[in-house]
Design a protein around this motif. Structure first.
Motif, mmCIF file in Angstrom:
data_model
loop_
_atom_site.group_PDB
_atom_site.id
_atom_site.type_symbol
_atom_site.label_atom_id
_atom_site.label_comp_id
_atom_site.label_asym_id
_atom_site.label_seq_id
_atom_site.Cartn_x
_atom_site.Cartn_y
_atom_site.Cartn_z
ATOM 1 N N GLY A 65 -18.449 -15.377 69.502
ATOM 2 C CA GLY A 65 -17.016 -15.532 69.238
ATOM 3 C C GLY A 65 -16.818 -15.939 67.799
ATOM 4 O O GLY A 65 -17.757 -15.919 66.996
ATOM 5 N N GLY A 66 -15.594 -16.334 67.467
ATOM 6 C CA GLY A 66 -15.280 -16.726 66.092
ATOM 7 C C GLY A 66 -15.759 -18.136 65.800
ATOM 8 O O GLY A 66 -16.469 -18.763 66.597
ATOM 9 N N LEU A 67 -15.309 -18.619 64.661
ATOM 10 C CA LEU A 67 -15.758 -19.928 64.175
ATOM 11 C C LEU A 67 -15.470 -21.036 65.187
ATOM 12 O O LEU A 67 -16.279 -21.942 65.392
ATOM 13 N N GLY A 68 -14.349 -20.935 65.875
ATOM 14 C CA GLY A 68 -13.954 -21.987 66.829
ATOM 15 C C GLY A 68 -15.006 -22.217 67.903
ATOM 16 O O GLY A 68 -15.478 -23.344 68.105
ATOM 17 N N GLU A 174 -7.064 -17.874 70.881
ATOM 18 C CA GLU A 174 -7.435 -18.672 69.706
ATOM 19 C C GLU A 174 -8.806 -19.335 69.846
ATOM 20 O O GLU A 174 -9.571 -19.396 68.897
ATOM 21 N N TYR A 175 -9.147 -19.825 71.045
ATOM 22 C CA TYR A 175 -10.395 -20.575 71.216
ATOM 23 C C TYR A 175 -11.623 -19.746 70.833
ATOM 24 O O TYR A 175 -12.555 -20.253 70.221
ATOM 25 N N ARG A 176 -11.599 -18.454 71.176
ATOM 26 C CA ARG A 176 -12.827 -17.665 71.018
ATOM 27 C C ARG A 176 -12.710 -16.559 69.971
ATOM 28 O O ARG A 176 -13.707 -15.954 69.591
ATOM 29 N N ALA A 180 -9.779 -12.085 62.370
ATOM 30 C CA ALA A 180 -8.811 -10.972 62.278
ATOM 31 C C ALA A 180 -8.012 -10.859 63.571
ATOM 32 O O ALA A 180 -6.774 -10.770 63.544
ATOM 33 N N ALA A 181 -8.702 -10.946 64.717
ATOM 34 C CA ALA A 181 -7.996 -10.868 66.007
ATOM 35 C C ALA A 181 -7.083 -12.071 66.187
ATOM 36 O O ALA A 181 -5.946 -11.943 66.677
ATOM 37 N N ALA A 182 -7.549 -13.232 65.761
ATOM 38 C CA ALA A 182 -6.745 -14.465 65.894
ATOM 39 C C ALA A 182 -5.428 -14.321 65.132
ATOM 40 O O ALA A 182 -4.353 -14.631 65.649
ATOM 41 N N LEU A 183 -5.516 -13.801 63.907
ATOM 42 C CA LEU A 183 -4.293 -13.692 63.090
ATOM 43 C C LEU A 183 -3.380 -12.581 63.606
ATOM 44 O O LEU A 183 -2.154 -12.709 63.580
ATOM 45 N N ILE A 184 -3.980 -11.505 64.127
ATOM 46 C CA ILE A 184 -3.152 -10.443 64.710
ATOM 47 C C ILE A 184 -2.297 -11.036 65.827
ATOM 48 O O ILE A 184 -1.074 -10.838 65.866
ATOM 49 N N LYS A 185 -2.905 -11.803 66.704
ATOM 50 C CA LYS A 185 -2.149 -12.400 67.810
ATOM 51 C C LYS A 185 -1.118 -13.397 67.280
ATOM 52 O O LYS A 185 0.053 -13.365 67.667
ATOM 53 N N LYS A 186 -1.525 -14.247 66.357
ATOM 54 C CA LYS A 186 -0.609 -15.271 65.856
ATOM 55 C C LYS A 186 0.625 -14.648 65.189
ATOM 56 O O LYS A 186 1.758 -15.042 65.452
ATOM 57 N N PHE A 187 0.396 -13.638 64.339
ATOM 58 C CA PHE A 187 1.527 -13.040 63.610
ATOM 59 C C PHE A 187 2.357 -12.140 64.527
ATOM 60 O O PHE A 187 3.589 -12.139 64.461
ATOM 61 N N ALA A 308 -2.985 -7.747 79.112
ATOM 62 C CA ALA A 308 -4.430 -7.701 79.401
ATOM 63 C C ALA A 308 -5.215 -8.345 78.259
ATOM 64 O O ALA A 308 -6.157 -9.108 78.492
ATOM 65 N N ALA A 309 -4.805 -8.092 77.028
ATOM 66 C CA ALA A 309 -5.527 -8.647 75.867
ATOM 67 C C ALA A 309 -5.442 -10.167 75.876
ATOM 68 O O ALA A 309 -6.433 -10.866 75.656
ATOM 69 N N ASP A 310 -4.259 -10.705 76.191
ATOM 70 C CA ASP A 310 -4.102 -12.173 76.207
ATOM 71 C C ASP A 310 -4.869 -12.818 77.357
ATOM 72 O O ASP A 310 -5.206 -13.992 77.306
ATOM 73 N N ALA A 311 -5.149 -12.021 78.399
ATOM 74 C CA ALA A 311 -5.867 -12.588 79.559
ATOM 75 C C ALA A 311 -7.375 -12.585 79.343
ATOM 76 O O ALA A 311 -8.130 -13.247 80.039
ATOM 77 N N ARG A 312 -7.848 -11.823 78.324
ATOM 78 C CA ARG A 312 -9.300 -11.678 78.110
ATOM 79 C C ARG A 312 -9.800 -12.882 77.303
ATOM 80 O O ARG A 312 -9.410 -13.098 76.175
ATOM 81 N N THR A 313 -10.650 -13.672 77.922
ATOM 82 C CA THR A 313 -11.142 -14.878 77.229
ATOM 83 C C THR A 313 -12.636 -14.741 76.933
ATOM 84 O O THR A 313 -13.229 -15.688 76.431
#
Ligand code: GFB
Length: 313
Positions: A65-68, A174-176, A180-187, A308-313
């Motif tokens: 996953g990402g830095l988090g 955000e957790y995982r 780039a994916a994190a910012l796509i969701k946030k924005f 579906a994307a938001d449900a994928r952890t």
């Protein structure tokens, strides 16, 4: 004769793109997954490999996953990834059909403080950055393990070192998520919900290299059509600061509010950009997708598959 290639993690974010690319190159590809193929269960691994009897195995499955998550779960990242690699290598040896192993590596496996772009010759030149040490080191374990089995069992080993990926089917929570994916969701969420600001982690100063997942998969498929057996960087060779990434992502999503930086969150490695000159020479290819075009494709996919994307952890 079409040779069977087994892709681990072939139903995941990057693995599914590798499966697509290999099939587009005319290969017969198997992409088993859990529960019948569970890399944390050596009996399941041995059983699947004995049935599929692949000529080539591409190992793209990982607990990652990402830095988090790299900062939150280094122990599980170390445990799961080392065990998965060990079970897979042993199962491949027992199956007896394998002639080639492709160990999907990561730019995280490079030393944490390389001046300039990371060249393959830097691979063993120093300590990993603490933020990604566990994950990066499991990629070194995977490579050394692959070489050990290859020497003992007569396989060819290939080791593409992949830079930061983004694209459809990523993890966006955000957790995982990777940045780039994190910012796509946030924005995208801030635009949809008319929020006045988006909070990004760190200072925005770190520099990363962003490779569209479909291009990375094409690079892996092209590598398999060579016999090149040394670590090979696969990336764009283009450095983008996190601040620039936030501005491009805001533009692509249409967000016009404030961008705020939470410096209580880590920056991680200050610069992580691969030297891709050897890739251009060996593969006679370079990734065609620009960051803005790739982000646009990914944002469009995210918005069309948001639930579906938001449900994928
Ligand atoms: O992709 P990423 O999470 O990990 O990027 P690495 C982290 C950088 O993006 C740091 C900044 O500088 C963060 O401060 N950032 C800003 C954010 N906002 C955010 C946010 O909302 N979420 C996240 N995640 N970061 C990766 C590994 O390390 O390197 C991968 O985690 C892989 O597994 C890749 O190995 C090559 O780039 O630091």
């Amino acid at each position: 004769m079409a040779l069977t290639i087994l892709v681990t993690g072939g139903r995941g974010f990057f693995g599914r793109r590798i499966v697509e690319a290999l099939r587009a190159h005319g290969h017969e590809v198997a992409a088993p997954g859990r529960p019948e193929f569970d890399l944390l269960d050596p009996v399941s691994v041995a059983r699947t490999l004995k049935v599929v009897r692949p000529h080539t195995v591409v190992h793209s499955a990982a607990y990652y996953g990402g830095l988090g998550i790299c900062v939150a779960e280094p122990a599980r990242i170390f445990h799961d990834n080392v065990l998965m690699a060990a079970h897979l290598l042993d199962g491949m040896a027992a199956a007896g059909s394998v002639k080639r192993f492709v160990s999907i590596g990561s730019a995280c496996a490079y030393p944490g403080a390389v001046a300039g772009d990371m060249n393959e010759s830097d691979f063993w030149a120093g300590a990993l950055h603490p933020s990604v040490e566990a994950y990066g080191f499991t990629k070194k374990v995977q490579l050394v393990g692959a070489r050990a089995y290859a020497r003992q069992h007569g396989w060819t080993v290939q080791c593409p070192q992949i830079t930061n990926l983004y694209g459809e089917h990523d993890v966006f929570t955000e957790y995982r998520s990777h940045v780039a994916a994190a910012l796509i969701k946030k924005f995208a969420d801030a635009k949809l919900e008319h929020k006045p600001e988006v909070v990004c982690w760190g200072t925005g100063a770190p520099v990363r290299e962003f490779l569209y997942s479909g291009d990375a998969a094409e690079g892996v498929a092209r590598l398999l059509e060579t016999d090149y057996a040394e670590p090979l960087n696969i990336g764009t060779g283009i450095g983008t600061s996190i601040k620039e990434l936030s501005e491009v992502t805001a533009r692509v999503t249409g967000f016009e509010g404030r961008i705020v930086w939470d410096t209580s969150k880590p920056d991680g490695v200050l610069r992580k950009v691969l030297d891709v000159s050897r890739m251009k020479q060996i593969l006679n290819w370079q990734p065609p997708t620009s960051l803005e075009a790739g982000l646009k494709k990914t944002v469009d996919w995210y918005l069309a598959n948001k639930e579906a994307a938001d449900a994928r952890t």
